[in-house]
Design an enzyme around this catalytic site. Structure first.
Site, PDB file in Angstrom:
ATOM      1  N   SER A  21       0.847  -1.219   0.000  1.00  0.00           N
ATOM      2  CA  SER A  21       0.000   0.000   0.000  1.00  0.00           C
ATOM      3  C   SER A  21       0.869   1.250   0.000  1.00  0.00           C
ATOM      4  O   SER A  21       0.369   2.357   0.145  1.00  0.00           O
ATOM      5  CB  SER A  21      -0.907  -0.002   1.230  1.00  0.00           C
ATOM      6  OG  SER A  21      -0.138  -0.168   2.402  1.00  0.00           O
ATOM      7  N   ASN A 109      -1.361  -2.767  13.360  1.00  0.00           N
ATOM      8  CA  ASN A 109      -2.818  -2.599  13.382  1.00  0.00           C
ATOM      9  C   ASN A 109      -3.249  -1.362  14.172  1.00  0.00           C
ATOM     10  O   ASN A 109      -4.102  -0.593  13.731  1.00  0.00           O
ATOM     11  CB  ASN A 109      -3.489  -3.851  13.966  1.00  0.00           C
ATOM     12  CG  ASN A 109      -3.203  -5.083  13.121  1.00  0.00           C
ATOM     13  OD1 ASN A 109      -2.621  -4.961  12.045  1.00  0.00           O
ATOM     14  ND2 ASN A 109      -3.594  -6.250  13.593  1.00  0.00           N
ATOM     15  N   THR A 154     -38.132  26.778 -10.520  1.00  0.00           N
ATOM     16  CA  THR A 154     -38.412  25.429 -10.029  1.00  0.00           C
ATOM     17  C   THR A 154     -38.628  24.621 -11.300  1.00  0.00           C
ATOM     18  O   THR A 154     -39.106  25.173 -12.304  1.00  0.00           O
ATOM     19  CB  THR A 154     -39.685  25.360  -9.156  1.00  0.00           C
ATOM     20  OG1 THR A 154     -40.797  25.787  -9.944  1.00  0.00           O
ATOM     21  CG2 THR A 154     -39.575  26.252  -7.919  1.00  0.00           C
ATOM     22  N   HIS A 155     -38.266  23.355 -11.287  1.00  0.00           N
ATOM     23  CA  HIS A 155     -38.336  22.503 -12.487  1.00  0.00           C
ATOM     24  C   HIS A 155     -37.534  23.096 -13.652  1.00  0.00           C
ATOM     25  O   HIS A 155     -37.823  22.810 -14.802  1.00  0.00           O
ATOM     26  CB  HIS A 155     -39.785  22.285 -12.956  1.00  0.00           C
ATOM     27  CG  HIS A 155     -40.726  21.906 -11.859  1.00  0.00           C
ATOM     28  ND1 HIS A 155     -41.008  20.595 -11.522  1.00  0.00           N
ATOM     29  CD2 HIS A 155     -41.445  22.677 -10.991  1.00  0.00           C
ATOM     30  CE1 HIS A 155     -41.869  20.567 -10.515  1.00  0.00           C
ATOM     31  NE2 HIS A 155     -42.138  21.820 -10.162  1.00  0.00           N
ATOM     32  N   SER A 276     -11.518  24.718 -27.641  1.00  0.00           N
ATOM     33  CA  SER A 276     -11.699  23.473 -28.384  1.00  0.00           C
ATOM     34  C   SER A 276     -10.562  23.359 -29.388  1.00  0.00           C
ATOM     35  O   SER A 276     -10.125  24.363 -29.948  1.00  0.00           O
ATOM     36  CB  SER A 276     -13.046  23.499 -29.112  1.00  0.00           C
ATOM     37  OG  SER A 276     -13.008  22.659 -30.235  1.00  0.00           O
ATOM     38  N   LYS A 282     -14.975  28.340 -29.442  1.00  0.00           N
ATOM     39  CA  LYS A 282     -15.453  27.722 -28.202  1.00  0.00           C
ATOM     40  C   LYS A 282     -14.704  28.164 -26.946  1.00  0.00           C
ATOM     41  O   LYS A 282     -13.511  28.390 -26.956  1.00  0.00           O
ATOM     42  CB  LYS A 282     -15.340  26.186 -28.294  1.00  0.00           C
ATOM     43  CG  LYS A 282     -16.321  25.528 -29.206  1.00  0.00           C
ATOM     44  CD  LYS A 282     -17.755  25.536 -28.705  1.00  0.00           C
ATOM     45  CE  LYS A 282     -17.983  24.662 -27.500  1.00  0.00           C
ATOM     46  NZ  LYS A 282     -18.086  23.239 -27.820  1.00  0.00           N
ATOM     47  N   ASN A 284     -15.043  26.617 -23.152  1.00  0.00           N
ATOM     48  CA  ASN A 284     -15.783  25.566 -22.435  1.00  0.00           C
ATOM     49  C   ASN A 284     -15.604  25.643 -20.914  1.00  0.00           C
ATOM     50  O   ASN A 284     -14.502  25.892 -20.440  1.00  0.00           O
ATOM     51  CB  ASN A 284     -15.320  24.188 -22.913  1.00  0.00           C
ATOM     52  CG  ASN A 284     -15.610  23.968 -24.388  1.00  0.00           C
ATOM     53  OD1 ASN A 284     -16.610  24.453 -24.903  1.00  0.00           O
ATOM     54  ND2 ASN A 284     -14.721  23.257 -25.064  1.00  0.00           N
ATOM     55  N   GLU A 289     -17.456  21.265 -15.319  1.00  0.00           N
ATOM     56  CA  GLU A 289     -17.836  19.926 -15.771  1.00  0.00           C
ATOM     57  C   GLU A 289     -17.042  18.855 -15.026  1.00  0.00           C
ATOM     58  O   GLU A 289     -17.570  17.805 -14.664  1.00  0.00           O
ATOM     59  CB  GLU A 289     -17.586  19.783 -17.272  1.00  0.00           C
ATOM     60  CG  GLU A 289     -18.533  20.614 -18.115  1.00  0.00           C
ATOM     61  CD  GLU A 289     -18.100  20.618 -19.571  1.00  0.00           C
ATOM     62  OE1 GLU A 289     -18.711  19.901 -20.364  1.00  0.00           O
ATOM     63  OE2 GLU A 289     -17.146  21.334 -19.916  1.00  0.00           O
ATOM     64  N   TYR A 316      -8.827  -6.927  13.032  1.00  0.00           N
ATOM     65  CA  TYR A 316      -8.131  -6.451  11.835  1.00  0.00           C
ATOM     66  C   TYR A 316      -8.157  -7.518  10.731  1.00  0.00           C
ATOM     67  O   TYR A 316      -7.962  -8.707  10.994  1.00  0.00           O
ATOM     68  CB  TYR A 316      -6.669  -6.080  12.150  1.00  0.00           C
ATOM     69  CG  TYR A 316      -5.954  -5.607  10.894  1.00  0.00           C
ATOM     70  CD1 TYR A 316      -6.073  -4.285  10.465  1.00  0.00           C
ATOM     71  CD2 TYR A 316      -5.235  -6.499  10.100  1.00  0.00           C
ATOM     72  CE1 TYR A 316      -5.473  -3.862   9.284  1.00  0.00           C
ATOM     73  CE2 TYR A 316      -4.627  -6.076   8.914  1.00  0.00           C
ATOM     74  CZ  TYR A 316      -4.758  -4.764   8.515  1.00  0.00           C
ATOM     75  OH  TYR A 316      -4.187  -4.340   7.346  1.00  0.00           O
ATOM     76  N   LYS A 324      -7.327   3.102   1.913  1.00  0.00           N
ATOM     77  CA  LYS A 324      -6.423   4.189   1.527  1.00  0.00           C
ATOM     78  C   LYS A 324      -6.828   4.911   0.245  1.00  0.00           C
ATOM     79  O   LYS A 324      -6.919   6.141   0.226  1.00  0.00           O
ATOM     80  CB  LYS A 324      -4.989   3.679   1.340  1.00  0.00           C
ATOM     81  CG  LYS A 324      -4.443   2.824   2.460  1.00  0.00           C
ATOM     82  CD  LYS A 324      -4.049   3.645   3.649  1.00  0.00           C
ATOM     83  CE  LYS A 324      -3.611   2.802   4.819  1.00  0.00           C
ATOM     84  NZ  LYS A 324      -4.410   1.615   5.160  1.00  0.00           N
TER      85      LYS A 324
HETATM   86  N1  ARG Z   1      -0.759  -1.665   5.434  1.00  0.00           N
HETATM   87  C1  ARG Z   1      -1.626  -2.188   6.439  1.00  0.00           C
HETATM   88  C2  ARG Z   1      -2.959  -1.429   6.361  1.00  0.00           C
HETATM   89  O1  ARG Z   1      -2.979  -0.391   5.839  1.00  0.00           O
HETATM   90  C3  ARG Z   1      -1.040  -1.949   7.786  1.00  0.00           C
HETATM   91  C4  ARG Z   1      -1.450  -2.959   8.791  1.00  0.00           C
HETATM   92  C5  ARG Z   1      -0.884  -4.280   8.473  1.00  0.00           C
HETATM   93  N2  ARG Z   1      -1.205  -5.253   9.449  1.00  0.00           N
HETATM   94  C6  ARG Z   1      -1.087  -6.546   9.231  1.00  0.00           C
HETATM   95  N3  ARG Z   1      -1.439  -7.299  10.206  1.00  0.00           N
HETATM   96  N4  ARG Z   1      -0.691  -7.038   8.093  1.00  0.00           N
HETATM   97  O2  ARG Z   1      -3.966  -1.901   6.814  1.00  0.00           O
END
Ligand code: ARG
Length: 456
Positions: A21, A109, A154-155, A276, A282, A284, A289, A316, A324
């Site tokens: 991660s 954790n 409205t509408h 454009s 144009k 835009n 958007e 956990y 994330k």
């Molecule tokens: N990268 C993990 C997360 O974001 C961190 C915790 C990892 N814990 C584990 N027991 N593998 O959740």
């Protein structure tokens, strides 16, 4: 590697890549270091670390923070599972074996739960400020347009005349509710999960009150099992971003409509529009958007992560790492959208003449005429019918409220007299609205004063 003891082989490269991660949670680096510093100080207070060891760890951690800021060290996603392992490994490189004492009594954790809590708290403050800045821009624009008449809809059908200030202030109210959501969330994040361990606390005498206090929390959390798997605050955050984006998206939609040549109510600055590649004429409204478009993705982030959560057994599970991408994406997208929208509105020009011209002689004062009849004792349903007949007659005669005279009205009902014509005057129509919260310029001014006192 943080957990190599019982393993004979290294994690497969593809598996590491799949499970890492680091690309995303590197955003948590500062919070990770902040939490580790508090943990090291606490370990020293209970004599698990000597003062010297704690000092060494803390200055190593501070150095990592600086190295990352000035880009002299970068965490390699091909080597590490997450920001926690990357920081710890760098600490080893910097201070040697003492680094191995930092993780005493701690699991990733409770570490990640803490990092996320600190991050969300900070982001709430940042978003609250961005919302206030945008509210201020809307207020400044509003105070220039208390008497600028515009059609209210409205509408998406012409309904009643209102003022531009009244219209813009509607968004100030929405933004205030958005702000309240983030304030509530921030104030609710008052308990520290640090010291929960992997799920069941520790046999070591960790002083959770001390770390909680050092990190700015009121107290430690009450149940370690819940603490390491609680991501409710992330869902709250994602939801708050969704509602905030929805408001910006509604405003975007209005900006897009208002800037068409058909409506031509607003002229956006060149700095926030694009051309454009094919059609030279144009201009835009791409930023509006994109805000509207990105809102879909921000909604998706809530759906995506709430689906991840829904069948997780305590406590956990690695699934939680999927918090994330939605979290960072929603936060950055909403923050950028707030800033872009603020700049787009503050540099936009409103086409006041066009508003006025558009309103001339339309039938949007029909309700005011019906209210005039009500004041003469006519039941509202009857008054509604009479005015409907007036509109139909004028329309068939090719006339409108601007060109109508008393005879036209009296040909529908004898009750009309000279004073009824006053209802058809567009310019004075706002003053005639007397209810609180109406576009009456005095009420709108009071509301602007209220917000100015609150926000400036
Ligand atoms: N990268 C993990 C997360 O974001 C961190 C915790 C990892 N814990 C584990 N027991 N593998 O959740």
């Amino acid at each position: 590697m943080l957990w190599g003891g019982r393993f004979k082989e290294m994690l497969d490269k593809k598996a590491l890549n799949f499970s890492s991660s680091l690309k995303y949670d590197i955003n948590l680096l500062h919070e990770d270091i902040e939490g580790s510093i508090a943990h090291a100080q606490m370990l020293s207070s209970i004599n698990i670390l000597t003062k010297g060891e704690a000092q060494k760890i803390i200055s190593g951690l501070k150095q990592i923070s600086e190295e990352w800021e000035n880009k002299s060290w970068q965490a390699d996603p091909d080597k590490f599972e997450d920001v926690h392992s990357a920081v710890e490994s760098r600490l080893y490189e910097l201070i040697g074996e003492t680094a191995g004492k930092l993780h005493t009594g701690r699991s990733r954790n409770d570490q990640v739960a803490l990092d996320l809590t600190l991050w969300v708290k900070k982001r709430c403050s940042l978003i609250i400020n961005l919302i206030i800045e945008f509210q201020k821009t809307l207020l400044e624009k509003s105070s220039l347009h208390l008497n600028t008449l515009i059609p209210g809809y409205t509408h998406l059908q012409r309904a009643q005349p209102i003022s531009l200030a009244f219209h813009l202030l509607a968004y100030v109210e929405m933004l205030e509710r958005d702000k309240t959501r983030f304030e509530f969330l921030k104030n609710n994040l008052s308990q520290s999960p640090l010291g929960s361990g992997a799920l069941a606390g520790s046999t070591l005498p960790l002083d959770r009150n001390l770390t909680a206090e050092k990190l700015g929390f009121d107290s430690p959390t009450g149940n370690s099992l819940d603490s390491v798997s609680n991501r409710d605050f992330i869902l709250d955050f994602l939801h708050s971003c969704s509602v905030g984006m929805m408001h910006l998206s509604r405003l975007s939609e209005e900006i897009i409509i208002w800037s068409t040549s058909e409506w031509n109510f607003i002229k956006l600055s060149d700095s926030y529009t694009t051309g454009s590649s094919l059609m030279p004429q144009k201009k835009n409204p791409d930023m509006a958007e994109l805000i509207r478009g990105k809102t879909g993705r921000v909604y998706g982030n809530y759906i995506s992560f709430s689906s991840t959560m829904k069948s997780l057994p305590l406590s956990y599970n690695r699934d939680l790492q999927e918090d994330k991408e939605p979290l960072f994406d929603s936060s950055f997208t909403y923050e950028d959208s707030l800033e872009i929208m603020n700049r787009m509105i503050s540099t936009a020009e409103f086409n006041i003449e066009r508003f006025t011209k558009e309103l001339q002689g339309d039938f949007s004062l029909s309700t005011d005429l019906a209210d005039w009849l009500v004041n003469k004792g006519i039941p509202f349903r009857e008054a509604h019918k009479i005015v409907g007949n007036v509109v139909a007659k004028l329309e068939s005669d090719g006339k409108n409220f601007n060109t109508a005279n008393l005879e036209d009205l009296r040909s529908v009902s004898e009750i009309f007299d000279e004073s009824s014509l006053k209802c058809l005057d567009m310019q004075s129509s706002l003053e005639k609205k007397i209810t609180l919260g109406s576009p009456n310029p005095q009420h709108v001014k009071d509301r602007i004063d209220f917000w100015t006192k609150k926000l400036f």
